[in-house]
Write a protein that holds these residues in place. Structure first.
Motif, PDB file in Angstrom:
ATOM      1  N   ASP A 297       0.862  -1.176   0.000  1.00  0.00           N
ATOM      2  CA  ASP A 297       0.000   0.000   0.000  1.00  0.00           C
ATOM      3  C   ASP A 297       0.903   1.232   0.000  1.00  0.00           C
ATOM      4  OD1 ASP A 297       0.879   0.386   2.720  1.00  0.00           O
ATOM      5  OD2 ASP A 297      -0.709  -0.969   3.392  1.00  0.00           O
ATOM      6  N   LYS A 298       0.316   2.417   0.165  1.00  0.00           N
ATOM      7  CA  LYS A 298       1.111   3.637   0.142  1.00  0.00           C
ATOM      8  C   LYS A 298       2.093   3.713   1.310  1.00  0.00           C
ATOM      9  CE  LYS A 298      -2.013   6.616  -2.523  1.00  0.00           C
ATOM     10  NZ  LYS A 298      -2.739   7.908  -2.578  1.00  0.00           N
ATOM     11  N   GLY A 299       1.729   3.117   2.431  1.00  0.00           N
ATOM     12  CA  GLY A 299       2.645   3.082   3.561  1.00  0.00           C
ATOM     13  C   GLY A 299       3.880   2.254   3.257  1.00  0.00           C
ATOM     14  N   LYS A 300       3.673   1.096   2.625  1.00  0.00           N
ATOM     15  CA  LYS A 300       4.812   0.254   2.229  1.00  0.00           C
ATOM     16  C   LYS A 300       5.668   0.976   1.193  1.00  0.00           C
ATOM     17  CE  LYS A 300       3.337  -3.509   4.469  1.00  0.00           C
ATOM     18  NZ  LYS A 300       1.969  -3.129   4.785  1.00  0.00           N
ATOM     19  N   ARG A 326      -8.479   8.312   1.476  1.00  0.00           N
ATOM     20  CA  ARG A 326      -8.435   7.217   2.455  1.00  0.00           C
ATOM     21  C   ARG A 326      -7.212   6.334   2.251  1.00  0.00           C
ATOM     22  NH1 ARG A 326     -14.328   4.585   3.508  1.00  0.00           N
ATOM     23  NH2 ARG A 326     -13.065   3.544   5.079  1.00  0.00           N
ATOM     24  N   THR A 327      -6.771   6.187   1.002  1.00  0.00           N
ATOM     25  CA  THR A 327      -5.601   5.349   0.749  1.00  0.00           C
ATOM     26  C   THR A 327      -4.327   5.960   1.333  1.00  0.00           C
ATOM     27  OG1 THR A 327      -5.296   6.398  -1.422  1.00  0.00           O
ATOM     28  CG2 THR A 327      -6.609   4.378  -1.342  1.00  0.00           C
ATOM     29  N   ASP A 328      -4.339   7.261   1.589  1.00  0.00           N
ATOM     30  CA  ASP A 328      -3.177   7.905   2.208  1.00  0.00           C
ATOM     31  C   ASP A 328      -3.063   7.572   3.689  1.00  0.00           C
ATOM     32  OD1 ASP A 328      -2.347   9.372  -0.150  1.00  0.00           O
ATOM     33  OD2 ASP A 328      -4.098  10.650   0.168  1.00  0.00           O
ATOM     34  N   GLU A 329      -4.122   7.037   4.277  1.00  0.00           N
ATOM     35  CA  GLU A 329      -4.092   6.701   5.700  1.00  0.00           C
ATOM     36  C   GLU A 329      -3.030   5.648   6.010  1.00  0.00           C
ATOM     37  OE1 GLU A 329      -5.674   8.151   8.211  1.00  0.00           O
ATOM     38  OE2 GLU A 329      -6.553   9.586   6.794  1.00  0.00           O
ATOM     39  N   VAL A 334       2.029   4.687   9.009  1.00  0.00           N
ATOM     40  CA  VAL A 334       3.455   4.355   9.080  1.00  0.00           C
ATOM     41  C   VAL A 334       4.226   5.438   9.813  1.00  0.00           C
ATOM     42  CG1 VAL A 334       5.560   4.186   7.680  1.00  0.00           C
ATOM     43  CG2 VAL A 334       3.559   2.835   7.074  1.00  0.00           C
ATOM     44  N   LEU A 335       3.953   6.696   9.496  1.00  0.00           N
ATOM     45  CA  LEU A 335       4.668   7.796  10.149  1.00  0.00           C
ATOM     46  C   LEU A 335       4.257   7.937  11.608  1.00  0.00           C
ATOM     47  CD1 LEU A 335       4.715  10.582   7.405  1.00  0.00           C
ATOM     48  CD2 LEU A 335       6.310   8.708   7.806  1.00  0.00           C
TER      49      LEU A 335
END
Length: 381
Positions: A297-300, A326-329, A334-335
């Motif tokens: 996902d975006k976190g990875k 929502r996908t930015d969550e 992660v941060l």
């Protein structure tokens, strides 16, 4: 907020009770740790097929509720003046998610002796949300601000669009690009550390420059293409529906669909996906997104890019991620969980988030980026 550089981010004191997880057909695979923080060889798993559904499938499984919650209405304005109640609610929300502009000095104090890395969503962050996704263009001033930021800080755009499409829209070769929610990553070969990785692909961009590609879901391309064609066919009679192929995911936009037809478009997407257990559905802002079932996902993508740049040491790096979807969550999480860096939510309406700070709209995003550039230029004089 405390401006002391030794007390920059204390996530333990903040409310972590957000229930903002995306609704999917199946939960992602658990993270497998390795030297890079994950095993890239273990990405997919099969999910048992569900039996044929009824007309009310999308009501009972919560899809319609998710479509509503992920598509907040625009702020209502009466005679060009927002209601006092709306202003009060937004003001209260801003106490929990302070303005990144008003907190700028605090952010800079936290950046003392650290390398700032910038991550940006595209739609709703760098360009306004528009009815036609093909006309979501950045302003000249925004492009100039992003270009200036990239001059001083490593900068990446992580979008749900295909990598090629977002690269075409932005048009800046000095950036890193991650399309399809981070599944399709492109970055200049000269800027990456030497990491022995079989999923790297050497390529050449449209300007003839050497780039590295990281595409852990390449095997899904034929499946995504097939689903894309099917979804185009089954939604062609729904006025306002738009289906896009982002190479590693497919988006079904219902922004221009009459709300009374939302159950119809949801049911048809549901019926198609029943035959593809290795694909899952997530919800964006008035869009249904069909994605591979892989642990990514975006976190990875944020973790991967930091590692590829040799900047995964949280003690001397300050990542800043700005997004509205929502996908930015996943990136905000992660941060937050790493207790370093800032997630900044772009929103003009109150909503729960894992972000720490907020910006109201794309104009404030531009101002924030310009502030970073001005600060850096003052530092190097």
């Amino acid at each position: 907020m405390d401006s002391s550089p030794n007390n920059c981010i204390n996530c333990e004191e903040m409310d972590l009770s957000s229930g903002n997880a995306s609704l999917v057909l199946a939960d992602p695979v658990a993270i497998n740790q390795s030297r890079l923080g994950f095993h890239l060889s273990v990405f997919t798993r099969l999910i048992p097929k569900k039996k044929g559904g009824k007309v009310d499938d999308v009501r009972s499984n919560g899809w319609l509720d998710a479509m509503q919650s992920s598509s907040p209405p625009r702020k209502r304005v009466v005679k060009d003046v927002a209601s006092d109640d709306s202003d009060l609610v937004y003001f209260s929300w801003k106490l929990k998610y302070p303005s990144a502009l008003k907190s700028f000095d605090h952010i800079i104090n936290c950046a003392h002796n650290k390398k700032i890395v910038i991550f940006l969503d595209y739609d709703g962050t760098l360009s306004p949300i528009v009815d036609d996704p093909n006309r979501a263009f950045m302003s000249f001033d925004m492009r100039s601000a992003v270009k200036s930021v990239a001059k001083y800080f490593p900068t990446a755009i992580i979008s749900g669009r295909s990598c090629d499409k977002v690269y075409e829209l932005v048009g800046l070769t000095e950036l890193f690009y991650a399309g399809s929610h981070g599944i399709d990553i492109m970055f200049p070969a000269k800027d990456t550390m030497s990491i022995n990785h079989t999923n790297y692909i050497q390529s050449i961009d449209k300007q003839g420059k050497d780039v590295n590609l990281f595409q852990p879901a390449r095997e899904f391309i034929p499946m995504i293409n097939e689903v894309f064609r099917t979804l185009v066919e089954v939604t062609k009679d729904i006025r306002g529906a738009l289906v896009e192929n982002h190479k590693f995911c497919t988006s079904v936009h219902y922004r221009n669909v009459d709300e009374k037809n939302w159950p119809i478009i949801a049911q048809r997407v549901y019926d198609v996906l029943k035959d593809y257990p290795r694909l899952r559905l997530t919800h964006g802002r008035k869009v249904l997104e069909v994605r591979p079932v892989i642990d990514w996902d975006k976190g990875k993508a944020v973790k991967f890019l930091l590692q590829s740049l040799g900047l995964s040491n949280s003690d001397d790096v300050l990542p800043i991620y700005i997004g509205d979807d929502r996908t930015d969550e996943d990136a905000f999480t992660v941060l937050r969980e790493g207790k370093h860096g800032y997630g900044i939510l772009v929103s003009s309406v109150p909503k729960e988030s894992k972000a720490l700070l907020s910006l109201r709209d794309t104009l404030e995003v531009k101002d924030f980026l310009k502030s970073l550039v001005s600060w850096k230029e003052q530092m190097i004089k």
